[in-house]
Every structure is written in structure tokens, then in C-alpha cells.
Design an enzyme around this catalytic site. Structure first.
Site, PDB file in Angstrom:
ATOM      1  N   GLU A 158     -18.122 -54.205 -56.986  1.00 53.79           N
ATOM      2  CA  GLU A 158     -17.347 -52.943 -56.677  1.00 53.79           C
ATOM      3  C   GLU A 158     -16.889 -52.392 -57.975  1.00 53.79           C
ATOM      4  O   GLU A 158     -15.484 -52.093 -58.198  1.00 53.79           O
ATOM      5  CB  GLU A 158     -16.514 -53.105 -55.780  1.00 53.79           C
ATOM      6  CG  GLU A 158     -16.911 -53.601 -54.295  1.00 53.79           C
ATOM      7  CD  GLU A 158     -15.850 -53.712 -53.129  1.00 53.79           C
ATOM      8  OE1 GLU A 158     -14.716 -53.441 -53.580  1.00 53.79           O
ATOM      9  OE2 GLU A 158     -16.362 -53.640 -52.162  1.00 53.79           O
ATOM     10  N   ASN A 199     -22.945 -56.460 -57.202  1.00 52.70           N
ATOM     11  CA  ASN A 199     -22.651 -56.152 -55.662  1.00 52.70           C
ATOM     12  C   ASN A 199     -21.671 -54.786 -55.759  1.00 52.70           C
ATOM     13  O   ASN A 199     -20.744 -54.634 -56.263  1.00 52.70           O
ATOM     14  CB  ASN A 199     -22.088 -57.302 -55.173  1.00 52.70           C
ATOM     15  CG  ASN A 199     -22.009 -57.341 -53.551  1.00 52.70           C
ATOM     16  OD1 ASN A 199     -23.174 -57.207 -52.917  1.00 52.70           O
ATOM     17  ND2 ASN A 199     -21.014 -57.487 -52.959  1.00 52.70           N
ATOM     18  N   HIS A 235     -21.899 -52.022 -45.688  1.00 53.38           N
ATOM     19  CA  HIS A 235     -21.115 -51.529 -44.428  1.00 53.38           C
ATOM     20  C   HIS A 235     -21.254 -50.399 -43.763  1.00 53.38           C
ATOM     21  O   HIS A 235     -20.708 -49.194 -44.391  1.00 53.38           O
ATOM     22  CB  HIS A 235     -19.735 -51.680 -45.217  1.00 53.38           C
ATOM     23  CG  HIS A 235     -19.240 -53.143 -45.457  1.00 53.38           C
ATOM     24  ND1 HIS A 235     -19.284 -54.051 -44.652  1.00 53.38           N
ATOM     25  CD2 HIS A 235     -19.095 -53.696 -46.745  1.00 53.38           C
ATOM     26  CE1 HIS A 235     -19.023 -55.249 -45.284  1.00 53.38           C
ATOM     27  NE2 HIS A 235     -18.894 -54.939 -46.757  1.00 53.38           N
ATOM     28  N   GLU A 264     -23.847 -57.695 -47.085  1.00 54.36           N
ATOM     29  CA  GLU A 264     -22.674 -57.687 -46.348  1.00 54.36           C
ATOM     30  C   GLU A 264     -22.716 -56.672 -44.948  1.00 54.36           C
ATOM     31  O   GLU A 264     -21.953 -55.876 -44.630  1.00 54.36           O
ATOM     32  CB  GLU A 264     -21.507 -57.082 -47.008  1.00 54.36           C
ATOM     33  CG  GLU A 264     -21.028 -57.803 -48.357  1.00 54.36           C
ATOM     34  CD  GLU A 264     -19.844 -57.752 -48.996  1.00 54.36           C
ATOM     35  OE1 GLU A 264     -19.093 -57.127 -48.309  1.00 54.36           O
ATOM     36  OE2 GLU A 264     -19.642 -57.918 -50.232  1.00 54.36           O
ATOM     37  N   ASP A 266     -22.819 -54.669 -41.837  1.00 54.63           N
ATOM     38  CA  ASP A 266     -22.341 -54.596 -40.522  1.00 54.63           C
ATOM     39  C   ASP A 266     -22.504 -52.852 -40.055  1.00 54.63           C
ATOM     40  O   ASP A 266     -22.522 -52.075 -41.039  1.00 54.63           O
ATOM     41  CB  ASP A 266     -20.852 -55.152 -40.529  1.00 54.63           C
ATOM     42  CG  ASP A 266     -19.935 -54.655 -41.037  1.00 54.63           C
ATOM     43  OD1 ASP A 266     -20.164 -53.598 -42.150  1.00 54.63           O
ATOM     44  OD2 ASP A 266     -18.795 -55.400 -41.369  1.00 54.63           O
TER      45      ASP A 266
HETATM   46  C1  XIL Z   1     -13.413 -58.401 -46.791  1.00 54.98           C
HETATM   47  C2  XIL Z   1     -13.190 -59.823 -45.781  1.00 54.98           C
HETATM   48  O1  XIL Z   1     -13.900 -59.516 -44.942  1.00 54.98           O
HETATM   49  C3  XIL Z   1     -11.805 -59.597 -45.084  1.00 54.98           C
HETATM   50  O2  XIL Z   1     -11.540 -60.783 -44.373  1.00 54.98           O
HETATM   51  C4  XIL Z   1     -10.940 -59.536 -46.500  1.00 54.98           C
HETATM   52  O3  XIL Z   1      -9.478 -59.530 -45.659  1.00 54.98           O
HETATM   53  C5  XIL Z   1     -10.995 -58.590 -47.093  1.00 54.98           C
HETATM   54  O4  XIL Z   1     -12.210 -58.457 -47.808  1.00 54.98           O
HETATM   55  N1  XIL Z   1     -16.497 -55.860 -49.844  1.00 54.98           N
HETATM   56  C6  XIL Z   1     -16.721 -57.309 -49.994  1.00 54.98           C
HETATM   57  C7  XIL Z   1     -16.056 -58.467 -49.207  1.00 54.98           C
HETATM   58  O5  XIL Z   1     -17.031 -57.543 -51.282  1.00 54.98           O
HETATM   59  O6  XIL Z   1     -15.461 -59.307 -50.030  1.00 54.98           O
HETATM   60  C8  XIL Z   1     -15.088 -57.755 -48.377  1.00 54.98           C
HETATM   61  O7  XIL Z   1     -14.399 -58.839 -47.523  1.00 54.98           O
HETATM   62  C9  XIL Z   1     -15.623 -56.477 -47.701  1.00 54.98           C
HETATM   63  C10 XIL Z   1     -15.776 -55.301 -48.450  1.00 54.98           C
END
Ligand code: XIL
Length: 552
Positions: A158, A199, A235, A264, A266
Site C-alpha cells: 500500500e 501489494n 477487497h 486478499e 473478499d
Molecule cells: C487486516 C486484517 O484482516 C485485520 O484483522 C486487521 O485488524 C487489519 O488488517 N490490507 C492488507 C491486510 O494488506 O493486511 C489487511 O488485513 C486488510 C487490508
């Protein structure tokens, strides 16, 4: 205690039930990882140490369905080096050991990030921060360098803002952009065999942020910095639409020579959950898996958890949730079936078409567009409803005017002052088409200037509490002669400020924005279109976006 008569009845029922079950091959009902492996991809999940230690169902599904694991939190800096030089790997090792037992590969997440990093790091001066970063990478990557389960790392996470600029993090503000190259070099030194990734989120489609990522990866690799892989967090949320150019975007990164992966995934929905949202969500999951399957350089898809019982979404996004393929009781949702069937290579066996959609209702009609809604179809063949095709009735060969994943569409690029008769057919994941809906009829309005002119329509690509991206703003020449330039105007709601734009030159006066074509997209033949995009910051909590775009 069961009586023997009751036992006999139950046994009989079992026999009858087994007899009535459709004959599916063992392969068709195999776990996700079996199908993924057959396609040369991984299907992964993020795991949390809490439920991994305490819930049998969690462990069973995680071990059975997936062949790749990412630690949701256990490898982050706050977990592995909470105070300087004090390394703890208990949670991380718990996850790596589980993966080893289940023959799963592990993706290390994440070495350098602006979140979940202890305060002691953030307060360091430049020289001390750079060496703390290098030491952290050396220790954490080094801890697993000889572990065959751990094959890849998110080295930096990020680093961009939504506009494609550098995120103003303590890393960037203290070290400048050189921290990225230094981090990759340190990771390569600590494990020459690990695949090293960058990422980010909101980089799934082609936009300002993903283009910044693309340019960075390209330039780092030209300098010999060991960036092997790009992670698209993914996401997603059904209310923001699917990034339909995801495959194309992954493909352009692949052309740089890097591996790509979905890291990641979802797909959240706004509460309350209902079956139509589940169906849309399943479509998003299927689209992501299919995009990865279609891109050779895509290694696989990691889902950010697997059960709605343990998901970061409800804690992070107010009034949103239900983002994962299993519900909170570990029951499979339509999203699971979608992932399964996509990995299984489609939907062989499904020859049942969806039900015919309802008659389209005509909403706003302009000189070149028309909004339609209809009642949804259902699909029982197994592959699930994939979307709808909208056709123009015109005799022998009807033209496909548009496609939608939901039961509505705004048709664009229509001719002015023209009568259209249109109908809708539903599509399922196997490509079966429903019957034709009844016809709807509408007539487009006269174009501006009676035959000359242009129109513009803006789409919200993504939004968050403090801003949004409008992409594309589609500009169409609705006239009968070619134009060599266009000007689109729109109004930003009070308090909103423009923070970036592409493919047009934007000027702001008060809240009025004037967008003029760039030097390469001003020439439009009749009916031809082009597009531009822009990003806006807005007060936190404000949900407005511009409503009308005027083209001249
Ligand atoms: C999130 C986790 O899912 C949570 O449990 C934690 O509190 C915060 O981080 N981007 C990422 C992940 O790269 O590491 C994040 O994960 C979600 C967004």
C-alpha cells in the site's frame, strides 16, 4: 437410544437418498484446491491464529479446501518485532506449521507497511529507520528462508494513495521512495529463492492508482530491483460494481514480466444480506477467478478468510459484511459454488437455462441513452446466474446493445430521435441463455442542436468515506458529423475538491469543473466515444457524487 425399527427406516432413507442424488463425478465435487491444482493455480485463504487454535470446523475447511495460506495478521511487524530487536514468531509459526501439515504454500504478509507497525519504528530518524527496516526484513525473511512452505513475500504494501501519488506514510515521509527498492533488495538478500511482491488495493482495474503501480514496477525492474510479483488485494464491494477490466489490467502487468496474484479477495455487501446480493457476490467471485485463470502469469487467488464468522469487513466497514464464501455457520454460500465451478473449468453438465426475465421497464431516456430495469431471473442448473444481455429487436439478427450483471442497465451510444424495441435474456455461468423477455419500446430524444453535439455520462468506479473515483466519464458524439474537440462540464457538491484526473484537462472554477479533451481523444466520428476519469476528495461521511454531465 434409537429403536431398531427407527434405525431401519433411517438406513432405508439413506439408501433412497443416495439413489436419488444426481450422479456427480468425484472430481466435480472435489475441494477447491483439487480443481485449482489441476489448472496450475493456487486457491488460498488468510488465516487467523485465534480460530486456528480453537475451532475444528475452521481448521478442517482451511486444511481441506485451500492449498495456499496467508497469515491475516501474525507476520505483520507488530506481531513479529513488537519492540526493537525482540522477534517473536509464535503466531507466524503456528500458521506455517499448519500449512506444512496440510501441504500448503505460505505467502508472507507483510514486511513494510504503514499500518500495524509499532510506534518505535515510526519515531525513528532516517538512518535508524532504514536500518531497522533492513534488519526486520533480514530477520523475518531469514527465519523462513530454509522453510520450503514459505515461498513468497509481500515486501511492501500500500505505498500509493488513491490518486496514484506516493502515500504520505512515515516510510515515505522519512525515507522518500527509496525505501521500496531498499526493502526489495534486503528481502532478496535474506532469501534469494523467495518470490517478492508489491501489494495494494483499488488496483484491480485500470485507473490512476494501478497505473502508478505499473510505472513503479516497470521502473524498478529496469533498475534491476528484484520485484517478482504484483498483488491485487481485491477487497471488492457489490455496490461499487465489478472492475470489468481486471483481466486486462493483470495482463498489462504480466507483460512487464512479473507474476500477478489476487492476494486478499473478499466481496462485501451492505447489510441486510439477501439472496439477490448473494448471487451478485457469487458473480464477482467467479469473475475474479476467471480473470486469474485467463492470465497465464496469474499464480492464484487468495481469499481474505473464508467464513463470515471471522472477517475483517464488519469491523472495518460500517453496515457491510457477509463478504466470504462460507457463512458464519460454516455453510457454503453461492460464492463458494461460483469459485468451485470456475476452478473446475466451467460448468460442464449445466444445460439448464435461467428463467426468462421480466418485461423491461423504461426509465430515463436521453438523446443517446436509456435506463431499463426488469425483474430478475433465477438459475437452477448449477452454474449460477451470470448476468443479462439486452438486444434490439430488428428482424433477422438482433443487435446486442449491452450486458449487465444486475437486473438493470443504462444503454448508451444510442442514436438520437430513434425508436428502439428491446428485450432481455438471462445468462448463466455455463453460457446458457434464457428465453426472450417481452419487448419494451422507447424513443430517444432529439440530440442537442438537432443532429449535432455530444453527451457525457459518468460512472462511480469506487468510493470511500473521504472520496471517490469517477471512471469512466463516457463522451459520445451524438451528432451526424465528426467533431474535433469536446468540453464536458459538471458541478462538484459543496466541500468536494478535485484531486486528480486522466485523459482530459480539467479546470476548476468554484465548484464548476470544465473538462476538455486531451490532444489524443478530441476527434470523434459520429456515434464514436471516448472517456476520461477523475478523482475527488470529499468530507468524511459525505456520500454525494456529481449528478449531471453536460457535453458541448
Ligand atoms: C487486516 C486484517 O484482516 C485485520 O484483522 C486487521 O485488524 C487489519 O488488517 N490490507 C492488507 C491486510 O494488506 O493486511 C489487511 O488485513 C486488510 C487490508
Amino acid at each position: 437410544m434409537l429403536s431398531s425399527a427407527l434405525l431401519r427406516v433411517l438406513t432405508l432413507l439413506g439408501v433412497v437418498a443416495a439413489f436419488l442424488l444426481p450422479t456427480t463425478s468425484a472430481q466435480a465435487s472435489a475441494p477447491l484446491r483439487t480443481h485449482a491444482a489441476a489448472k496450475g493455480k493456487f486457491i488460498g485463504t488468510a488465516l487467523a491464529t485465534g480460530p486456528l487454535g480453537s475451532e475444528t470446523s475452521y481448521r478442517t475447511i482451511a486444511g481441506t479446501e485451500f492449498n495456499q495460506i496467508t497469515a491475516e495478521n501474525a507476520m505483520k511487524w507488530e506481531s513479529t518485532e513488537p519492540s526493537q530487536g525482540q522477534f517473536t514468531f509464535s503466531g507466524a509459526d503456528q500458521i506455517v506449521n499448519f500449512a506444512t501439515q496440510n501441504n500448503q504454500q505460505v505467502h508472507g504478509h507483510t514486511l513494510v507497511w504503514h499500518q500495524q507497525t509499532p510506534g518505535w519504528v515510526q519515531g525513528l530518524g532516517a538512518t535508524a529507520m532504514r536500518s531497522a527496516m533492513q534488519n526486520h526484513i533480514a530477520q523475518v525473511v531469514g527465519h523462513y528462508a530454509d522453510n520450503p512452505a514459505v515461498v513468497s513475500w509481500d515486501v511492501v504494501n500500500e505505498v500509493f494513495d488513491e490518486n496514484g501519488g506516493w502515500r504520505s506514510s512515515f516510510w515515505y515521509n522519512t525515507l522518500g521512495q527509496s525505501f521500496v527498492a531498499d526493502a526489495f533488495r534486503a528481502a532478496r538478500a535474506a532469501d534469494p529463492d523467495a518470490r517478492l511482491c508489491i501489494n495494494d488495493y483499488n488496483v484491480e482495474g485500470i485507473n490512476a492508482k494501478s497505473t502508478a503501480m505499473y510505472n513503479l514496477v516497470s521502473s524498478l525492474r529496469q533498475q534491476g530491483v528484484p520485484v517478482d510479483c504484483v498483488g491485487f488485494q481485491s477487497h471488492l464491494a457489490i455496490q461499487y460494481g465489478f472492475p470489468s477490466d481486471m483481466q486486462q489490467n493483470m495482463q498489462r502487468f504480466a507483460a512487464l514480466g512479473v507474476q500477478v496474484r489476487v492476494t486478499e479477495l473478499d466481496v462485501r455487501i451492505q447489510t441486510p444480506r439477501d439472496s439477490s446480493k448473494d448471487t451478485t457476490q457469487a458473480t464477482y467471485y467467479r469473475n475474479v477467478v476467471n480473470a486469474c485463470l485467463a492470465v497465464t502469469a496469474c499464480a492464484g487467488v487468495t481469499i481474505w478468510g473464508f467464513t463470515d464468522k471471522h472477517s475483517w469487513v464488519p469491523d472495518t466497514f460500517p453496515n457491510e459484511g457477509f463478504a466470504l464464501p462460507y457463512d458464519a455457520n460454516y455453510q457454503q454460500k453461492p460464492a463458494y459454488t461460483a469459485v468451485h465451478d470456475a476452478l473446475a473449468g466451467g460448468t460442464s453438465g449445466d444445460t439448464t437455462a435461467p428463467t426468462t426475465p421480466g418485461t423491461p421497464t423504461v426509465g430515463t431516456v436521453t438523446s443517446n441513452s436509456a435506463a431499463l430495469t426488469w425483474s430478475a431471473s433465477t438459475d437452477t442448473g448449477g452454474s449460477g446466474l451470470a448476468g443479462y444481455n439486452v438486444y434490439r429487436e430488428q428482424g433477422a439478427t438482433d443487435a446486442l446493445l449491452g450486458q449487465s450483471s444486475t437486473a438493470s442497465i443504462t444503454l448508451t451510444g444510442l442514436s438520437p430521435s430513434t425508436q428502439y424495441q428491446v428485450y432481455v435474456r438471462a445468462r448463466d455461468g455455463a453460457g446458457n441463455l434464457s428465453g426472450n423477455s417481452a419487448l419494451a419500446t422507447f424513443t430517444t430524444q432529439a440530440g442537442p442542436g438537432g443532429g449535432g453535439g455530444c453527451t457525457a455520462t459518468g460512472t462511480v468506479q469506487t468510493q470511500w468515506s473521504g472520496g471517490y473515483v469517477i471512471q469512466p466519464v463516457t463522451v459520445t458524439n451524438t451528432g451526424t458529423s465528426a467533431i474535433s474537440g469536446w468540453t464536458v462540464t459538471f458541478t462538484l457538491p459543496a466541500g468536494h475538491t478535485l484531486s486528480g484526473s486522466w485523459n482530459a484537462t480539467l479546470t476548476v472554477s468554484g465548484q464548476t469543473v470544465t473538462a476538455k479533451n486531451a490532444n489524443y481523444n478530441g476527434n470523434l466520428a459520429p456515434n464514436a466515444g471516448t472517456s476520461f476519469g477523475f478523482q475527488v476528495s470529499r468530507p468524511s461521511g459525505n456520500t454525494q457524487t456529481p449528478s449531471t454531465y453536460t457535453c458541448a
